[in-house]
Enzyme design. Structure first.
Site, PDB file in Angstrom:
ATOM      1  N   GLU A 335       0.835  -1.201   0.000  1.00  0.00           N
ATOM      2  CA  GLU A 335       0.000   0.000   0.000  1.00  0.00           C
ATOM      3  C   GLU A 335       0.872   1.253   0.000  1.00  0.00           C
ATOM      4  O   GLU A 335       1.671   1.462   0.910  1.00  0.00           O
ATOM      5  CB  GLU A 335      -0.901   0.016   1.237  1.00  0.00           C
ATOM      6  CG  GLU A 335      -1.870  -1.138   1.303  1.00  0.00           C
ATOM      7  CD  GLU A 335      -2.694  -1.152   2.581  1.00  0.00           C
ATOM      8  OE1 GLU A 335      -3.924  -1.305   2.485  1.00  0.00           O
ATOM      9  OE2 GLU A 335      -2.114  -1.000   3.675  1.00  0.00           O
ATOM     10  N   CYS A 336       0.725   2.070  -1.011  1.00  0.00           N
ATOM     11  CA  CYS A 336       1.323   3.405  -1.086  1.00  0.00           C
ATOM     12  C   CYS A 336       2.841   3.369  -0.906  1.00  0.00           C
ATOM     13  O   CYS A 336       3.566   3.094  -1.847  1.00  0.00           O
ATOM     14  CB  CYS A 336       0.657   4.344  -0.069  1.00  0.00           C
ATOM     15  SG  CYS A 336       0.870   6.093  -0.456  1.00  0.00           S
ATOM     16  N   GLY A 337       3.349   3.638   0.299  1.00  0.00           N
ATOM     17  CA  GLY A 337       4.781   3.602   0.520  1.00  0.00           C
ATOM     18  C   GLY A 337       5.374   2.249   0.180  1.00  0.00           C
ATOM     19  O   GLY A 337       6.495   2.149  -0.345  1.00  0.00           O
TER      20      GLY A 337
END
Length: 476
Positions: A335-337
């Protein structure tokens, strides 16, 4: 069965009004009194929730009307009633700010669902009598909202506090419970995504002590407790946190969870859901040289990979390990990072840093948000974590953007709301890896945890029976 559960919602007129400082101080003060405090954060926020966890001495939970139905919110909330003495619920943005002109998914909506008294933090910078008009307007704006008290904030001196307090008491029926002075320095350092993470800052005890002392000296804390205790009894329909599926999948698998200074954005309930499905969770780091244990799945949450980019890039063994596991078919959810780490490179402050290279894409961090808000996405490609045709909800908050996406890139999400990676698509796929900007909560996306553990079980069985890479898993 009705249960009496003291609770208070801390709200403001806007972001940056001081509600986080007050919420942290109250959690710390109540805990110092020997109360078992359950902290909640309204909205999809990891950083404030982490600080609330530290201040209260227990895990904070997120509640949000976009992510959960009213019934699920009340069930989640009441599930904690039997094990805590008081709940402190920190709102987000302005009290009535929501998704539309009706205030859908606002802090006020959450307070009404929970029948929680509201304490309004009012920034009084360069205003006195006008504050009374604002308080009166807030108290009358929505039916069934219990605006039970006001805290004056950013007051300039005794005269300023006196006039503002007397004006509110003269023109409204809302009591003023105290007034906070202007603080010379922000107690908790900030960066582009809000408060700096607790992972990167030491000395939390000193912060809480300083905030607690200021609040105790200037606010009637006992009256806050009384107001919290005046909340009506709520129905406790279930003693335990709701299960996320019909039953655990007893796969006896190990899922690695990356938790270090670079990646640490996780809903605790997501981790609990994986454990409920039979997975053993082990914490891993992408920053240290330690050998990893054998894992059958990998969860890479969000965080600040850009601030640790040099160290992430320098740890070649970890980058190679992750790439090799992805090539073998290990189920990975990022997720994301976490997605940024799986890219070829990360560009930050004028420099490029090599990342794991699972996906043929580069990311670049900008000074302004590139995607921020709730998301709704349809699942359009088979993958190990979601069923094709499903619609999922969640949120995104990223300052990075994808560059040089390959034309062959496969996406499993088509955005109905939100930005995603490119052309309103998100959820890049490579073998059994799914990575994107979307953050999801296990209690709003049924089956995610069970599917993750099931995929890890398939990988484990394949590794035990074969020396060849695991095939792409389509198990949903």
């Amino acid at each position: 069965m009705p249960v009496h559960f003291p609770r208070i919602t801390i709200a403001g007129l806007r972001g940056g009004s001081g509600k986080t400082i007050l919420s942290l101080a109250l959690c710390w003060l109540f805990s110092r009194q020997g109360l078992k405090v359950k902290a909640f954060k309204k909205g999809p926020d990891y950083i404030d929730a982490k600080w609330l966890s530290l201040a209260s001495g227990g895990n904070a939970s997120n509640l949000d009307p976009f992510l959960f139905s009213s019934a699920r919110i009340t069930t989640l909330f009441s599930s904690y009633a039997s094990t805590h003495d008081i709940a402190v619920i920190e709102g987000n943005r302005g009290l009535f700010d929501g998704m539309d002109t009706l205030g859908s998914c606002s802090t006020s909506e959450l307070a009404r669902i929970l029948q929680s008294p509201v304490l309004l933090v009012l920034d009084c910078t360069k205003s006195t009598r006008t504050a009374a008009a604002i308080v009166q307007g807030c108290s009358l704006f929505e039916e069934n909202l219990n605006l039970a008290g006001v805290i004056l904030n950013q007051t300039a001196g005794a005269r300023h506090r006196d006039i503002t307090r007397r004006s509110i008491e003269k023109y409204t029926e809302v009591p003023v419970l105290g007034a906070l002075p202007k603080l010379k320095d922000t107690p908790i350092p900030e960066r582009h995504m809000g408060l700096i993470s607790s992972q990167e800052y030491q000395g939390q005890d000193d912060i809480f002590r300083a905030l607690g002392n200021v609040v105790a000296e200037n606010i009637d804390v006992e009256r806050v407790l009384t107001i919290a205790g005046s909340a009506p009894s709520c129905s406790q329909t279930q003693q335990n946190i709701p299960e996320v599926s019909s039953g655990p999948c007893k796969e006896d698998v190990v899922i690695g969870v990356v938790r270090d200074r670079a990646l640490w954005f996780y809903y605790q309930e997501n981790l609990d859901a994986l454990s409920q499905q039979g997975a053993k969770l082990v914490e891993l780091s992408l920053l240290t040289p330690e050998e990893w244990p054998c894992v059958h799945g990998l969860y890479l949450g969000g965080g600040f990979p850009e601030t640790s980019a040099r160290e992430l890039s320098a740890n070649i063994s970890a980058r190679s390990k992750v790439k090799d596991l992805a090539d073998q078919g290990l189920p990975m959810y990022a997720e994301c990072g976490g997605f940024m780490y799986l890219a070829d490179s990360l560009h930050y402050e004028g420099k490029d840093f090599d990342m794991a290279g699972v996906f043929n894409v580069r990311t670049r961090v900008y000074k302004k948000p590139q995607g921020h808000g709730y998301i709704r996405a349809g699942i359009v490609e088979p993958n190990p974590f979601y069923s094709t045709g499903d619609t999922i909800v969640g949120h995104e908050f990223h300052y990075s953007r994808c560059l040089s996406l390959s034309p062959e890139a496969r996406f499993c999400m088509r955005m109905e709301r939100g930005t995603g990676m490119a052309d309103y698509k998100d959820g890049l796929l490579y073998r059994n890896v799914l990575a994107g900007y979307a953050h999801v909560h296990a209690f709003s996306v049924e089956g995610w945890a069970a599917n993750f553990v099931r995929a890890a079980g398939i990988f484990k069985d394949h590794v035990q029976k074969s020396t060849s890479p695991c095939p792409d898993i389509i198990c949903t």
